[in-house]
Write a protein that holds these residues in place. Structure first.
Motif, PDB file in Angstrom:
ATOM      1  N   LEU A 242       0.832  -1.216   0.000  1.00 43.12           N
ATOM      2  CA  LEU A 242       0.000   0.000   0.000  1.00 43.12           C
ATOM      3  C   LEU A 242       0.862   1.259   0.000  1.00 43.12           C
ATOM      4  O   LEU A 242       0.544   2.239  -0.690  1.00 43.12           O
ATOM      5  N   SER A 243       1.958   1.233   0.752  1.00 48.51           N
ATOM      6  CA  SER A 243       2.871   2.383   0.768  1.00 48.51           C
ATOM      7  C   SER A 243       3.428   2.644  -0.623  1.00 48.51           C
ATOM      8  O   SER A 243       3.515   3.774  -1.075  1.00 48.51           O
ATOM      9  N   ILE A 244       3.855   1.559  -1.269  1.00 46.49           N
ATOM     10  CA  ILE A 244       4.445   1.700  -2.595  1.00 46.49           C
ATOM     11  C   ILE A 244       3.395   2.223  -3.572  1.00 46.49           C
ATOM     12  O   ILE A 244       3.618   3.213  -4.281  1.00 46.49           O
ATOM     13  N   LEU A 245       2.228   1.579  -3.556  1.00 39.46           N
ATOM     14  CA  LEU A 245       1.159   2.006  -4.475  1.00 39.46           C
ATOM     15  C   LEU A 245       0.791   3.470  -4.214  1.00 39.46           C
ATOM     16  O   LEU A 245       0.641   4.266  -5.148  1.00 39.46           O
ATOM     17  N   GLY A 246       0.686   3.828  -2.938  1.00 40.00           N
ATOM     18  CA  GLY A 246       0.350   5.204  -2.581  1.00 40.00           C
ATOM     19  C   GLY A 246       1.422   6.180  -3.034  1.00 40.00           C
ATOM     20  O   GLY A 246       1.125   7.220  -3.630  1.00 40.00           O
ATOM     21  N   ALA A 247       2.683   5.835  -2.778  1.00 41.03           N
ATOM     22  CA  ALA A 247       3.777   6.741  -3.146  1.00 41.03           C
ATOM     23  C   ALA A 247       3.820   6.938  -4.662  1.00 41.03           C
ATOM     24  O   ALA A 247       4.067   8.037  -5.145  1.00 41.03           O
ATOM     25  N   VAL A 248       3.567   5.870  -5.405  1.00 46.46           N
ATOM     26  CA  VAL A 248       3.666   5.977  -6.859  1.00 46.46           C
ATOM     27  C   VAL A 248       2.468   6.733  -7.446  1.00 46.46           C
ATOM     28  O   VAL A 248       2.602   7.485  -8.408  1.00 46.46           O
ATOM     29  N   THR A 249       1.292   6.551  -6.834  1.00 44.46           N
ATOM     30  CA  THR A 249       0.095   7.185  -7.400  1.00 44.46           C
ATOM     31  C   THR A 249      -0.266   8.487  -6.682  1.00 44.46           C
ATOM     32  O   THR A 249      -1.316   9.075  -6.951  1.00 44.46           O
ATOM     33  N   GLY A 250       0.568   8.913  -5.744  1.00 48.27           N
ATOM     34  CA  GLY A 250       0.340  10.184  -5.059  1.00 48.27           C
ATOM     35  C   GLY A 250      -0.833  10.164  -4.093  1.00 48.27           C
ATOM     36  O   GLY A 250      -1.597  11.121  -4.011  1.00 48.27           O
ATOM     37  N   GLN A 251      -0.977   9.063  -3.351  1.00 47.29           N
ATOM     38  CA  GLN A 251      -2.037   8.970  -2.348  1.00 47.29           C
ATOM     39  C   GLN A 251      -1.457   8.520  -1.015  1.00 47.29           C
ATOM     40  O   GLN A 251      -0.367   7.957  -0.962  1.00 47.29           O
ATOM     41  N   GLU A 252      -2.229   8.726   0.043  1.00 50.45           N
ATOM     42  CA  GLU A 252      -1.869   8.137   1.330  1.00 50.45           C
ATOM     43  C   GLU A 252      -1.994   6.620   1.181  1.00 50.45           C
ATOM     44  O   GLU A 252      -2.872   6.148   0.455  1.00 50.45           O
ATOM     45  N   PRO A 253      -1.147   5.860   1.899  1.00 47.37           N
ATOM     46  CA  PRO A 253      -1.209   4.396   1.793  1.00 47.37           C
ATOM     47  C   PRO A 253      -2.616   3.843   2.074  1.00 47.37           C
ATOM     48  O   PRO A 253      -3.087   2.961   1.344  1.00 47.37           O
ATOM     49  N   ALA A 256      -4.904   4.218  -0.818  1.00 46.62           N
ATOM     50  CA  ALA A 256      -4.570   3.390  -1.980  1.00 46.62           C
ATOM     51  C   ALA A 256      -5.329   2.061  -1.959  1.00 46.62           C
ATOM     52  O   ALA A 256      -5.451   1.384  -2.982  1.00 46.62           O
ATOM     53  N   ALA A 257      -5.850   1.687  -0.785  1.00 46.35           N
ATOM     54  CA  ALA A 257      -6.556   0.407  -0.667  1.00 46.35           C
ATOM     55  C   ALA A 257      -7.938   0.436  -1.313  1.00 46.35           C
ATOM     56  O   ALA A 257      -8.503  -0.623  -1.615  1.00 46.35           O
ATOM     57  N   SER A 258      -8.467   1.640  -1.535  1.00 43.93           N
ATOM     58  CA  SER A 258      -9.863   1.701  -1.957  1.00 43.93           C
ATOM     59  C   SER A 258     -10.084   1.061  -3.328  1.00 43.93           C
ATOM     60  O   SER A 258      -9.294   1.251  -4.258  1.00 43.93           O
ATOM     61  N   GLY A 259     -11.123   0.274  -3.421  1.00 41.39           N
ATOM     62  CA  GLY A 259     -11.463  -0.396  -4.674  1.00 41.39           C
ATOM     63  C   GLY A 259     -10.753  -1.725  -4.857  1.00 41.39           C
ATOM     64  O   GLY A 259     -11.016  -2.442  -5.812  1.00 41.39           O
ATOM     65  N   LEU A 260      -9.823  -2.055  -3.948  1.00 44.36           N
ATOM     66  CA  LEU A 260      -9.103  -3.323  -4.080  1.00 44.36           C
ATOM     67  C   LEU A 260      -9.636  -4.306  -3.042  1.00 44.36           C
ATOM     68  O   LEU A 260      -9.742  -3.975  -1.866  1.00 44.36           O
ATOM     69  N   ASN A 261      -9.979  -5.516  -3.495  1.00 45.82           N
ATOM     70  CA  ASN A 261     -10.605  -6.467  -2.584  1.00 45.82           C
ATOM     71  C   ASN A 261      -9.740  -7.675  -2.231  1.00 45.82           C
ATOM     72  O   ASN A 261      -9.870  -8.235  -1.164  1.00 45.82           O
ATOM     73  N   ARG A 262      -8.863  -8.038  -3.156  1.00 43.32           N
ATOM     74  CA  ARG A 262      -8.071  -9.239  -2.882  1.00 43.32           C
ATOM     75  C   ARG A 262      -6.586  -8.902  -2.946  1.00 43.32           C
ATOM     76  O   ARG A 262      -6.177  -7.986  -3.666  1.00 43.32           O
ATOM     77  N   TYR A 263      -5.792  -9.671  -2.220  1.00 41.69           N
ATOM     78  CA  TYR A 263      -4.344  -9.430  -2.234  1.00 41.69           C
ATOM     79  C   TYR A 263      -3.795  -9.473  -3.663  1.00 41.69           C
ATOM     80  O   TYR A 263      -2.917  -8.703  -4.022  1.00 41.69           O
ATOM     81  N   GLY A 264      -4.326 -10.407  -4.452  1.00 38.35           N
ATOM     82  CA  GLY A 264      -3.867 -10.526  -5.839  1.00 38.35           C
ATOM     83  C   GLY A 264      -4.084  -9.237  -6.620  1.00 38.35           C
ATOM     84  O   GLY A 264      -3.233  -8.834  -7.426  1.00 38.35           O
ATOM     85  N   ASP A 265      -5.223  -8.579  -6.356  1.00 30.82           N
ATOM     86  CA  ASP A 265      -5.507  -7.310  -7.051  1.00 30.82           C
ATOM     87  C   ASP A 265      -4.545  -6.222  -6.592  1.00 30.82           C
ATOM     88  O   ASP A 265      -4.080  -5.405  -7.400  1.00 30.82           O
ATOM     89  N   LEU A 266      -4.270  -6.209  -5.291  1.00 33.24           N
ATOM     90  CA  LEU A 266      -3.337  -5.212  -4.750  1.00 33.24           C
ATOM     91  C   LEU A 266      -1.954  -5.384  -5.382  1.00 33.24           C
ATOM     92  O   LEU A 266      -1.319  -4.413  -5.805  1.00 33.24           O
ATOM     93  N   LYS A 267      -1.521  -6.644  -5.467  1.00 35.51           N
ATOM     94  CA  LYS A 267      -0.206  -6.911  -6.060  1.00 35.51           C
ATOM     95  C   LYS A 267      -0.165  -6.485  -7.525  1.00 35.51           C
ATOM     96  O   LYS A 267       0.794  -5.866  -7.977  1.00 35.51           O
ATOM     97  N   ALA A 268      -1.242  -6.817  -8.248  1.00 37.05           N
ATOM     98  CA  ALA A 268      -1.282  -6.489  -9.679  1.00 37.05           C
ATOM     99  C   ALA A 268      -1.315  -4.977  -9.883  1.00 37.05           C
ATOM    100  O   ALA A 268      -0.616  -4.444 -10.749  1.00 37.05           O
ATOM    101  N   ALA A 269      -2.112  -4.285  -9.061  1.00 36.82           N
ATOM    102  CA  ALA A 269      -2.222  -2.834  -9.202  1.00 36.82           C
ATOM    103  C   ALA A 269      -0.885  -2.155  -8.885  1.00 36.82           C
ATOM    104  O   ALA A 269      -0.471  -1.204  -9.563  1.00 36.82           O
TER     105      ALA A 269
END
Ligand code: AMP
Ligand code: TRP
Length: 326
Positions: A242-253, A256-269
């Motif tokens: 979440l930190s990485i996704l947030g840092a890359v997309t300019g959001q708080e960690p 960044a979780a919003s809209g993601l339901n499964r770990y696999g989706d988080l990893k892919a995103a």
């Protein structure tokens, strides 16, 4: 405009932690500061090294800094050993620092405990770092928390020198970004992503190809729950993603979780966001490596700009120390 100086060692390959924790900040700061950035190859000599590797790493890191967005025309970007002033000033700093001060440096203690050969240079490393900073009349030094002690030492040395020999140096201060992302290893999320782990599956290198990045994220360690929630203490793996996704997309960690339901989706995103971030950086890096003449022009430009400031400071140092005019 405040002058900033920072340095990075050419050891190992540059990874996502370096980019999100430090280099992105260097890029952001260059428009509002007079920025000096240095590939500190002399610091790499303090531990056993391979000469060919060092040469390659120094060139590659210089090109990578340009690729991530350091503008060599706007800022000053150079290789430390291209100026003799750094080693020269370091001697004056060693003679101003007390052995007791150097002995208290925790980085020295850590590194000397874990190696069988401890060079004199490893001990005086912070004096060279002080020289790097003071040569450029630096006001601010953007660094990570681990460097705070070295910057405090640089301040003490600058003040001591000024009071012994007359006003010579600007006294610098550390600026430690409160929000700088701390990127953890994908396999061992309790440890920082690091160069020493490079090559390992837990480190994303800036030159990793998309398939490798996808694979590394797919295999990232998470936990046995299913809930995507930002909680670094109990969910280090998921929180790191979440930190990485947030840092890359300019959001708080957490956001960044919003809209993601499964770990696999988080990893892919996260993989997709990182691939998108690194694409243009890799393209620019490839362009530079294909054009050695341009790289060499930019490094010479940087060294010349740096020398103008550093040699003026060294003249002051020589005069104030009482070294006979040449
Ligand atoms: P190093 O790779 O330790 O030489 O560090 C170069 C720069 O990158 C320093 O400013 C570090 O603070 C930063 N850095 C290194 N690893 C990480 C990480 N895992 N997360 C965030 N910043 C990092
Ligand atoms: N010691 C720093 C590190 O390990 C690198 C460094 C060398 C540096 N000289 C510097 C950082 C001057 C800031 C300013 O990351």
């Amino acid at each position: 405009m405040a002058r900033i100086f920072s340095g990075i060692k050419p050891t190992g390959s540059v990874h996502l932690g370096n980019l999100l924790g430090a280099l992105r900040n260097w890029v952001a700061m260059q428009s509002e500061h007079s920025a000096v950035y240095c590939v500190v190859d002399l610091h790499a000599l303090t531990v056993p090294h391979d000469p060919d590797e060092l040469r390659k790493a120094t060139l590659s890191l210089s090109q990578m800094l340009i690729a991530v967005g350091i503008d060599p025309e706007q800022s000053t970007l150079f290789v430390q050993s291209h100026l003799h002033e750094h080693a020269e000033c370091a001697w004056a700093m060693e003679c101003t620092a007390a052995v007791g001060e150097l002995r208290r440096m925790t980085q020295f203690k850590d590194k000397s405990d874990s190696s069988d050969f401890v060079s004199g240079g490893l001990f005086t490393y912070p004096a060279l770092q002080t020289a790097d900073i003071l040569l450029y009349d630096t006001d601010q030094v953007p660094v990570g928390e681990d460097q705070r002690q070295h910057i405090e030492l640089a301040r003490d040395i600058a003040m001591r020198f000024n009071s012994r020999f007359g006003q010579t140096f600007v006294v610098p201060e550390a600026v430690i970004p409160a929000t700088g992302a701390r990127v953890m290893d994908l396999q061992h999320p309790e440890n920082k992503m690091s160069k020493s782990e490079a090559g390992g599956q837990g480190t994303i290198l800036l030159l990793d190809d998309p398939a490798t990045i996808e694979k590394k994220f797919k295999r990232a360690v998470t936990d046995s729950e299913t809930e995507i929630r930002f909680d670094p203490d109990t969910k280090p793996g998921v929180s790191n993603l979440l930190s990485i996704l947030g840092a890359v997309t300019g959001q708080e960690p957490a956001a960044a979780a919003s809209g993601l339901n499964r770990y696999g989706d988080l990893k892919a995103a996260t993989a997709e966001a990182v691939i998108e971030l690194l694409g243009p950086i890799q393209a620019c890096y490839q362009e530079l490596t294909a054009d050695p003449a341009e790289t060499s022009r930019l490094m010479t430009l940087g060294a010349n700009k740096a020398r103008t400031v550093a040699s003026a400071t060294m003249d002051r140092v020589r005069t104030n120390l009482g070294l006979l005019q040449r």
